[in-house]
Design a protein around this motif. Structure first.
Motif, PDB file in Angstrom:
ATOM      1  N   ALA A  50       2.114 -16.368  -3.685  1.00 16.01           N
ATOM      2  CA  ALA A  50       0.383 -16.310  -2.784  1.00 16.01           C
ATOM      3  C   ALA A  50       0.991 -14.982  -2.301  1.00 16.01           C
ATOM      4  O   ALA A  50       1.937 -15.188  -2.483  1.00 16.01           O
ATOM      5  CB  ALA A  50       0.693 -17.609  -1.423  1.00 16.01           C
ATOM      6  N   THR A  51      -0.264 -14.272  -2.468  1.00 19.52           N
ATOM      7  CA  THR A  51      -0.640 -12.858  -2.228  1.00 19.52           C
ATOM      8  C   THR A  51       0.058 -12.549  -1.008  1.00 19.52           C
ATOM      9  O   THR A  51       0.690 -11.625  -0.757  1.00 19.52           O
ATOM     10  CB  THR A  51      -1.318 -12.032  -3.446  1.00 19.52           C
ATOM     11  N   ASN A  52      -0.770 -13.702   0.032  1.00 14.60           N
ATOM     12  CA  ASN A  52      -0.568 -12.667   1.164  1.00 14.60           C
ATOM     13  C   ASN A  52       0.559 -14.060   2.206  1.00 14.60           C
ATOM     14  O   ASN A  52       0.492 -14.115   1.854  1.00 14.60           O
ATOM     15  CB  ASN A  52      -1.732 -12.825   1.960  1.00 14.60           C
ATOM     16  N   ARG A  53       1.738 -13.848   1.889  1.00 17.88           N
ATOM     17  CA  ARG A  53       3.075 -14.388   2.570  1.00 17.88           C
ATOM     18  C   ARG A  53       2.666 -14.190   4.114  1.00 17.88           C
ATOM     19  O   ARG A  53       3.357 -14.255   4.498  1.00 17.88           O
ATOM     20  CB  ARG A  53       4.443 -14.086   1.397  1.00 17.88           C
ATOM     21  N   PHE A  54       2.142 -12.492   4.921  1.00 17.23           N
ATOM     22  CA  PHE A  54       2.798 -12.744   6.015  1.00 17.23           C
ATOM     23  C   PHE A  54       1.175 -12.259   6.222  1.00 17.23           C
ATOM     24  O   PHE A  54       0.287 -12.220   6.505  1.00 17.23           O
ATOM     25  CB  PHE A  54       3.539 -10.505   5.791  1.00 17.23           C
ATOM     26  N   LEU A  55       1.634 -13.037   7.392  1.00 13.42           N
ATOM     27  CA  LEU A  55       0.538 -13.442   8.127  1.00 13.42           C
ATOM     28  C   LEU A  55       0.434 -13.169   9.631  1.00 13.42           C
ATOM     29  O   LEU A  55       1.762 -13.112  10.812  1.00 13.42           O
ATOM     30  CB  LEU A  55       0.554 -15.149   8.293  1.00 13.42           C
ATOM     31  N   CYS A  59      -4.870 -13.183  14.918  1.00 16.79           N
ATOM     32  CA  CYS A  59      -5.776 -13.369  13.598  1.00 16.79           C
ATOM     33  C   CYS A  59      -5.314 -14.603  12.688  1.00 16.79           C
ATOM     34  O   CYS A  59      -6.742 -14.549  11.766  1.00 16.79           O
ATOM     35  CB  CYS A  59      -6.315 -11.764  13.502  1.00 16.79           C
ATOM     36  N   GLY A  60      -4.880 -14.337  12.950  1.00 20.31           N
ATOM     37  CA  GLY A  60      -4.208 -15.321  10.936  1.00 20.31           C
ATOM     38  C   GLY A  60      -4.852 -14.192   9.653  1.00 20.31           C
ATOM     39  O   GLY A  60      -4.542 -15.268   8.774  1.00 20.31           O
ATOM     40  N   LYS A  61      -4.747 -13.237   9.835  1.00 15.68           N
ATOM     41  CA  LYS A  61      -4.466 -12.479   8.653  1.00 15.68           C
ATOM     42  C   LYS A  61      -3.573 -11.724   7.390  1.00 15.68           C
ATOM     43  O   LYS A  61      -2.678 -12.499   8.110  1.00 15.68           O
ATOM     44  CB  LYS A  61      -5.657 -11.359   8.845  1.00 15.68           C
ATOM     45  N   ASP A  66       5.320  -7.369   4.639  1.00 15.48           N
ATOM     46  CA  ASP A  66       5.510  -7.076   5.999  1.00 15.48           C
ATOM     47  C   ASP A  66       4.941  -5.980   6.239  1.00 15.48           C
ATOM     48  O   ASP A  66       4.727  -5.954   8.154  1.00 15.48           O
ATOM     49  CB  ASP A  66       7.647  -7.233   5.752  1.00 15.48           C
ATOM     50  N   GLN A  67       5.490  -4.628   6.330  1.00 17.64           N
ATOM     51  CA  GLN A  67       4.816  -3.304   6.520  1.00 17.64           C
ATOM     52  C   GLN A  67       3.377  -3.389   7.534  1.00 17.64           C
ATOM     53  O   GLN A  67       2.971  -2.502   7.772  1.00 17.64           O
ATOM     54  CB  GLN A  67       5.588  -2.406   5.589  1.00 17.64           C
ATOM     55  N   ASN A  68       2.567  -3.405   6.165  1.00 15.85           N
ATOM     56  CA  ASN A  68       1.232  -4.361   5.763  1.00 15.85           C
ATOM     57  C   ASN A  68       1.026  -4.713   7.284  1.00 15.85           C
ATOM     58  O   ASN A  68      -0.585  -4.501   7.981  1.00 15.85           O
ATOM     59  CB  ASN A  68       0.442  -3.988   4.937  1.00 15.85           C
ATOM     60  N   LEU A  69       1.681  -5.934   7.560  1.00 15.65           N
ATOM     61  CA  LEU A  69       1.555  -6.949   8.754  1.00 15.65           C
ATOM     62  C   LEU A  69       1.719  -5.327  10.044  1.00 15.65           C
ATOM     63  O   LEU A  69       0.583  -6.233  11.004  1.00 15.65           O
ATOM     64  CB  LEU A  69       2.409  -7.904   8.289  1.00 15.65           C
ATOM     65  N   GLN A  70       3.015  -5.245   9.739  1.00 15.22           N
ATOM     66  CA  GLN A  70       3.571  -4.469  11.364  1.00 15.22           C
ATOM     67  C   GLN A  70       2.326  -3.574  11.607  1.00 15.22           C
ATOM     68  O   GLN A  70       1.629  -3.387  12.558  1.00 15.22           O
ATOM     69  CB  GLN A  70       4.597  -3.919  10.659  1.00 15.22           C
ATOM     70  N   LEU A  71       1.709  -2.744  10.375  1.00 15.52           N
ATOM     71  CA  LEU A  71       1.106  -2.111  10.584  1.00 15.52           C
ATOM     72  C   LEU A  71      -0.851  -2.610  11.021  1.00 15.52           C
ATOM     73  O   LEU A  71      -1.261  -2.177  12.615  1.00 15.52           O
ATOM     74  CB  LEU A  71       0.514  -1.550   9.825  1.00 15.52           C
TER      75      LEU A  71
END
Lengths: 447, 473
Positions: A50-55, A59-61, A66-71
């Motif tokens: 799965a490409t999007n592991r970090f939720l 908003c559930g995106k 992980d870095q992108n998620l934090q941002l």
């Protein structure tokens, strides 16, 4: 043995991370031996890929990293408290491959890096969707494919048998074997291409400058034997280049001798003059003689290995049969003592039989001896007829007479039968005929 | 040229024929036509003549031998083809041998001989350059050392004849590329000439500095038979490797004649092998190696054709040397020796073996160097010619070039407490790479029980084997 090594090597390289190039100075621990305290995570193939592991919890995106998620989370203007991550220590996580039967399926061989396990899964158990444009190689992981296409066709070593290598060490290894097999065919070709006279003169000409080269040859890549140019078997471009520097050779030669005189015996101290790194390396690539199709057959195994697996690592696997130490040695600059320069080859003429061949022939000829205990395996008669006188004209001709030469007593008998003796002049003081020459074909009868 | 000696010669014996020939000195050049001989014919002829002449020399028939030498000298030449050259050196050796019969003459002729040290040293370098054997030996030794010393932090190499820096520079490079980093390397070089060792020290230290390998060179100026092991300064904890390239065979020199005379039970036939008598003769000489097992081992040696001097299990000098070396507990000992039996008691035996051996060596040199090359001539004369002379004309303690085949060396090393270390696949790869890189055609490497035999076509020339010391039970 080769197979085992290859598989170990390949596994290591596949799993160790995103970088397919195995050039790592730091000591790596054996892959797939995780920290026993770590938490083992088993993801299903779907989750793994799965490409999007970090939720984002707000908003559930989903995000790939992980870095992108934090941002992204920053944008939610979270109150300070909620901004913090959970304070508890995150347990180290290790992952196992979901594929049953895979070595890494077992928790004891889990891998610590998620990206690593993803790549492993793709490479080993996935389909190869990425294809190199230049060659026919296929890759399952995009980064592998990218890395390959960068080097594909850029630096290639091509053995004369047609196999192509991107790595110098595997090329050299192959070539060593390849040529050992090619010797016979090469020699046959050489024999048919023999140009003695031309060869000799060229050789002598090149002798001057190249003699000096003998000494410096171990220090600098200078001349190769110009005679090789005559030899159609020479294919190396570098040889051709080198041969066009006779003047250079001359200078170096005179320098050599000067040095030698100045420094007395210190011949090898010439090395200091030339500040070489490898005392005995001659970097001109030497190409082996042209192979025949037999190579293709013999080296199928190499080719298979080259084409099956994606990464360059596979090629290093070919050379892995050498110990690690060896691989390093090969991988680095050619170690000293080796030379890739063609030494001057005096074409040993087929016109002259070599001494070893002569000895063998003599042994074959001799059947009986008068003194068996002394003559070992030669079996030659000791008291032979030494040189007899020969009339000039008879020389080289009339060797059948030789057949008849046995021990002196028998020689006398046969004398009468020989044509040579017709004139009577031809008797030497031994009272026997002329035969001073051993004729190859008629030697059988001679003693 | 016509000889008309008439029928009187017809009934003469061979000896008489020889003397007949000597009676006709005024023939001018009796061999005009021989110049036109085809080289092959001439070569075969030379072989026959050589053997005939050598037989006379061995039997003491001086006059016939003289005639033989005269004939051969017309055909032989140090500038000709391989066979002519070999013949030239062999007759020189035979003549030298004959001359020893007149001790005064021999001594007088050799009294003003000057040994040019520089030339001696030069010719060794030439041998290294022109022939692949030393290079192969070095490559094999280095790879074997590399493998044996994996993981070692301190490596002490003892080089029994240190003269070529390239040998160790290659090892330095390989060691510096080790994944765990280079070890602390100590090389003890032994040589009889101080200048050579100074040169080695300088070159090697320089190289080690460049490569950043902790390095130390200890020069030892000594002959091998006088070597004092204490001088080697091997400290405990160091992993010792020994490199012997063509150095061990002179230690086999014994006074054959004396031993032969003294041994009561030795059958005078050269081909017999008797232990009991010899063992009783010199118990102290054989040192610690006397015991039943050893006798049985030696007795089982398959090679009984040739007679090695009196079947001493290990000649005294060799025994004491091996004893001393084993005291260092070397982790590895790589031995390269000539693979030919030039140590037979009989002259003819030695001559035959030497003919085959040097024929191959000369042929090999012919393939790599032109005939006019002065370097080649130097190698042939000063190195090969010297060896041939020693093999043919010297006896007893003077005869240093006592080459023997590997199957004779193996029991010796085993008796002394060494176990064979098979040379690995990688060593073979390196050796083949070397041959290939120089494009040496005609040389082959065979594997026999973990040892390498370097051959020219099918003639074995040199053997390389590796050993480690183990405590013997």
């Amino acid at each position: 043995m080769t197979d085992e090594v290859i598989s170990t090597g390949s596994t290591k390289n596949q799993v160790s991370g995103s970088n397919p190039q195995p050039v790592v100075k730091k000591k790596r621990s054996l892959p797939g031996n995780p920290d026993p305290e770590a938490e083992v995570i088993a993801l299903s193939p779907k989750t793994l890929m799965a490409t999007n592991r970090f939720l984002c919890e707000i908003c559930g995106k989903g995000f790939q990293r992980d870095q992108n998620l934090q941002l992204h989370r920053r944008g939610h203007n979270l109150p300070w408290k909620l901004k913090q991550r959970s304070s508890k220590e995150v347990r180290k996580r290790v992952y196992i491959c979901p594929e049953n039967g895979c070595v890494h399926n077992h928790p004891s061989r889990a891998l610590g890096d998620l990206t690593g396990i993803k790549k492993h899964f793709c490479r080993k158990h996935g389909e190869k969707k990425w294809k190199c444009e230049k060659c026919s190689k296929r890759y399952a992981v995009q980064s592998d494919w990218k890395a390959h296409s960068k080097t594909c066709g850029t630096r290639e070593y091509k053995c004369d048998c047609g196999t192509i290598f991107s790595r110098r060490d595997s090329f050299v290894t192959h070539r060593a074997y390849c040529d050992a097999l090619a010797e016979e065919t090469a020699r046959i070709k050489a024999a048919s291409h023999m140009e003695n006279h031309a060869g000799h003169t060229n050789y002598h000409f090149s002798l001057g400058p190249s003699m000096g080269q003998r000494f410096t040859s171990i220090f600098e890549p200078i001349s190769c034997n110009p005679q090789k140019i005559n030899d159609p078997m020479t294919r190396s471009l570098t040889l051709w280049n080198m041969s066009q520097q006779p003047s250079q050779n001359q200078d170096i030669l005179s320098k050599n001798f000067q040095e030698m005189h100045q420094m007395g015996i210190s011949i090898s101290s010439l090395g200091a003059v030339y500040s070489c790194t490898d005392p005995l390396v001659n970097p001109c690539a030497s190409n082996p003689p042209a192979p025949t199709t037999t190579y293709q057959l013999n080296w199928d195994f190499t080719k298979n290995l080259n084409s099956t697996k994606a990464s360059d690592d596979q090629l290093s696997c070919n050379s892995l049969p050498l110990s690690n130490i060896n691989a390093k040695e090969l991988g680095g600059s050619a170690p000293s003592l080796f030379s890739t320069q063609h030494q001057s080859h005096h074409q040993s003429s087929t016109a002259n039989m070599s001494a070893t061949a002569l000895l063998q022939k003599a042994a074959e000829i001799g059947a009986t001896t008068t003194d068996p205990s002394l003559l070992g395996n030669f079996g030659l008669k000791c008291t032979e007829n030494p040189v007899q006188n020969a009339v000039t004209t008879r020389l080289g001709s009339d060797l059948s007479a030789l057949n008849q030469l046995q021990m002196y007593p028998s020689m006398r008998h046969h004398i009468q039968n020989q044509e040579n003796i017709t004139e009577g002049e031809t008797r030497d003081f031994l009272g026997v005929g002329i035969q001073s020459i051993c004729h190859p074909s008629s030697i059988n009868g001679w003693i | 040229m016509v000889q008309e000696k008439g029928s009187s010669s017809v009934s003469s014996s061979p000896l008489h024929l020889f003397s007949m020939m000597s009676l006709s000195p005024g023939l001018g050049s009796p061999f005009p036509s021989l110049q036109e001989m085809r080289s092959e014919d001439r070569g075969l002829f030379l072989i026959h003549l050589l053997i005939a002449c050598a037989n006379h020399v061995a039997a003491g028939n001086v006059e016939n031998a003289n005639i033989g030498l005269e004939y051969i000298s017309h055909l032989a030449s140090p500038d000709g083809d391989s066979m002519q050259r070999i013949a030239a050196y062999f007759i020189e050796a035979l003549a030298d041998r004959m001359l020893k019969g007149w001790t005064g003459l021999h001594k007088a002729l050799n009294s003003t001989k000057i040994t040019w040290m520089t030339e001696e040293i030069l010719v060794q370098k030439l041998f290294f350059e022109f022939c692949p054997f030393l290079k192969l030996a070095y490559v094999i030794t280095n790879q074997a050392i590399l493998e044996a010393m994996e993981g070692e932090k301190v490596v002490h190499i003892i080089d029994l004849h240190s003269f070529e820096p390239a040998q160790w520079i290659s090892l330095l490079q390989a060691l510096s590329e080790r994944p765990e980093g280079p070890p602390h390397l100590i090389i003890t070089g032994i040589n009889e000439q101080k200048v050579v060792l100074d040169q080695m020290a300088h070159r090697l230290s320089q190289e080690a500095e460049t490569l950043d390998v902790p390095f130390q060179f200890n020069p030892i100026v000594s002959r091998l038979e006088n070597l004092d092991v204490e001088c080697l300064r091997v400290k405990s904890g160091e992993a010792v490797a020994l490199s012997s390239v063509l150095q061990l065979h002179p230690l086999l020199a014994v006074d054959d004649e004396m031993l032969r005379r003294n041994s009561p039970m030795v059958n005078k036939s050269p081909n017999s092998v008797h232990f009991q008598g010899v063992l009783q003769l010199n118990p102290h000489t054989l040192g610690d190696f006397l015991d039943k097992d050893m006798i049985n081992t030696y007795g089982a040696s398959p090679d009984s054709e040739s007679s090695s001097p009196l079947s001493l299990p290990i000649p005294p000098k060799m025994a004491s040397f091996l004893n001393a070396i084993s005291g260092l507990s070397p982790k590895l000992m790589v031995v390269t020796e000539q693979e030919s039996n030039h140590n037979g008691f009989n002259l003819m035996e030695r001559l035959m073996e030497a003919l085959k051996f040097y024929a191959a060596l000369f042929d090999g040199l012919e393939s790599t160097a032109p005939r006019a090359s002065i370097e080649r001539q130097k190698i042939e004369k000063m190195l090969f010619g010297d060896e041939i002379k020693n093999i043919i004309s010297c006896e007893g303690l003077d005869r240093k070039k006592r080459h023997e085949k590997l199957d004779k060396w193996i029991p010796r090393f085993e008796l002394a407490g060494f176990a064979k270390v098979p040379l690995s696949y990688h060593v073979m790869m390196q050796a083949k790479r070397l041959l290939h890189s120089y494009n040496y055609d005609g040389y082959k490497i065979k594997v026999e029980n973990g040892c390498f035999i370097i051959c020219w076509h099918d003639q074995p020339l040199f053997s390389a084997s590796a050993w480690r010391f183990r405590r013997y039970s």
